[in-house]
Write a protein that holds these residues in place. Structure first.
Motif, PDB file in Angstrom:
ATOM      1  N   GLU A  31      54.074  -7.732 -31.879  1.00  0.00           N
ATOM      2  CA  GLU A  31      53.481  -9.069 -32.001  1.00  0.00           C
ATOM      3  C   GLU A  31      52.523  -9.127 -33.190  1.00  0.00           C
ATOM      4  O   GLU A  31      52.524 -10.076 -33.961  1.00  0.00           O
ATOM      5  CB  GLU A  31      52.759  -9.454 -30.708  1.00  0.00           C
ATOM      6  CG  GLU A  31      52.074 -10.791 -30.755  1.00  0.00           C
ATOM      7  CD  GLU A  31      53.020 -11.981 -30.851  1.00  0.00           C
ATOM      8  OE1 GLU A  31      52.587 -13.039 -31.342  1.00  0.00           O
ATOM      9  OE2 GLU A  31      54.193 -11.855 -30.455  1.00  0.00           O
ATOM     10  N   PHE A  32      51.695  -8.090 -33.343  1.00  0.00           N
ATOM     11  CA  PHE A  32      50.742  -8.035 -34.441  1.00  0.00           C
ATOM     12  C   PHE A  32      51.462  -8.074 -35.790  1.00  0.00           C
ATOM     13  O   PHE A  32      51.164  -8.921 -36.633  1.00  0.00           O
ATOM     14  CB  PHE A  32      49.887  -6.764 -34.326  1.00  0.00           C
ATOM     15  CG  PHE A  32      48.925  -6.576 -35.466  1.00  0.00           C
ATOM     16  CD1 PHE A  32      47.713  -7.230 -35.487  1.00  0.00           C
ATOM     17  CD2 PHE A  32      49.242  -5.739 -36.525  1.00  0.00           C
ATOM     18  CE1 PHE A  32      46.821  -7.062 -36.544  1.00  0.00           C
ATOM     19  CE2 PHE A  32      48.365  -5.558 -37.588  1.00  0.00           C
ATOM     20  CZ  PHE A  32      47.150  -6.226 -37.590  1.00  0.00           C
ATOM     21  N   TYR A  33      52.403  -7.182 -36.021  1.00  0.00           N
ATOM     22  CA  TYR A  33      53.056  -7.080 -37.326  1.00  0.00           C
ATOM     23  C   TYR A  33      53.969  -8.278 -37.619  1.00  0.00           C
ATOM     24  O   TYR A  33      54.065  -8.708 -38.763  1.00  0.00           O
ATOM     25  CB  TYR A  33      53.808  -5.756 -37.467  1.00  0.00           C
ATOM     26  CG  TYR A  33      52.854  -4.615 -37.743  1.00  0.00           C
ATOM     27  CD1 TYR A  33      52.356  -4.402 -39.017  1.00  0.00           C
ATOM     28  CD2 TYR A  33      52.409  -3.786 -36.717  1.00  0.00           C
ATOM     29  CE1 TYR A  33      51.456  -3.374 -39.278  1.00  0.00           C
ATOM     30  CE2 TYR A  33      51.506  -2.765 -36.966  1.00  0.00           C
ATOM     31  CZ  TYR A  33      51.035  -2.563 -38.247  1.00  0.00           C
ATOM     32  OH  TYR A  33      50.134  -1.553 -38.504  1.00  0.00           O
ATOM     33  N   THR A  34      54.615  -8.842 -36.603  1.00  0.00           N
ATOM     34  CA  THR A  34      55.435 -10.029 -36.860  1.00  0.00           C
ATOM     35  C   THR A  34      54.560 -11.239 -37.157  1.00  0.00           C
ATOM     36  O   THR A  34      54.903 -12.063 -37.999  1.00  0.00           O
ATOM     37  CB  THR A  34      56.395 -10.333 -35.688  1.00  0.00           C
ATOM     38  OG1 THR A  34      55.658 -10.507 -34.477  1.00  0.00           O
ATOM     39  CG2 THR A  34      57.427  -9.225 -35.516  1.00  0.00           C
ATOM     40  N   THR A  35      53.405 -11.328 -36.499  1.00  0.00           N
ATOM     41  CA  THR A  35      52.479 -12.438 -36.751  1.00  0.00           C
ATOM     42  C   THR A  35      51.864 -12.344 -38.142  1.00  0.00           C
ATOM     43  O   THR A  35      51.804 -13.329 -38.871  1.00  0.00           O
ATOM     44  CB  THR A  35      51.363 -12.450 -35.689  1.00  0.00           C
ATOM     45  OG1 THR A  35      51.941 -12.661 -34.398  1.00  0.00           O
ATOM     46  CG2 THR A  35      50.336 -13.543 -35.977  1.00  0.00           C
TER      47      THR A  35
END
Length: 141
Positions: A31-35
């Motif tokens: 979630e962090f890296y895609t966001t």
């Protein structure tokens, strides 16, 4: 090399071809890296036999990798580096830094000029891994 020939990959000099980001909570790290960076993710857990998400970082120059289950706890913020540091090239340091903080990351080392070359800084992701961002800028001072 013939102009029409397909260039063959050469790994003899240690060119990075894949990275792995270890995470106590791989879903949270995905979630962090895609966001923050807009990476595309594919669930490769069935192949790996553990939570393992392939990441496609973009088109053209660069490498792809994975986010996988860490075997143990995340390192403490401020502790020693546990693995390699990945640095992502970005168009706007300030925009990406803002997105990193909004997505739950924190600053590890502040933005600094690499004079005549770029702006560079380091952050913690949600799993306390350190990573860098690098904005080319020949005017950086």
């Amino acid at each position: 090399m013939n102009e029409n020939a397909t260039e063959e990959a050469s790994f003899g000099r240690g060119r990075p071809v894949h990275f792995e980001i270890h995470a106590a909570n791989p879903t949270r790290a995905v979630e962090f890296y895609t966001t923050v960076f807009g990476w595309k993710v594919e669930d490769w857990s069935d192949f790996a036999g553990m939570p393992y998400f392939g990441v496609l970082t973009g088109e053209g120059m660069g490498i792809n990798g994975a986010i996988m289950q860490r075997m143990g706890e995340n390192p403490a913020v401020g502790g020693t580096v546990a693995g390699a540091i990945i640095t992502m090239g970005v168009e706007s340091y300030d925009d990406i830094a803002e997105r990193i903080l909004a997505a739950g990351g924190s600053e590890a080392l502040p933005k600094q000029a690499l004079p005549g070359m770029a702006w560079q800084g380091y952050f913690h992701d949600t799993e306390n891994n350190i990573f860098g961002i690098h904005q080319p800028d020949p005017e950086a001072k």
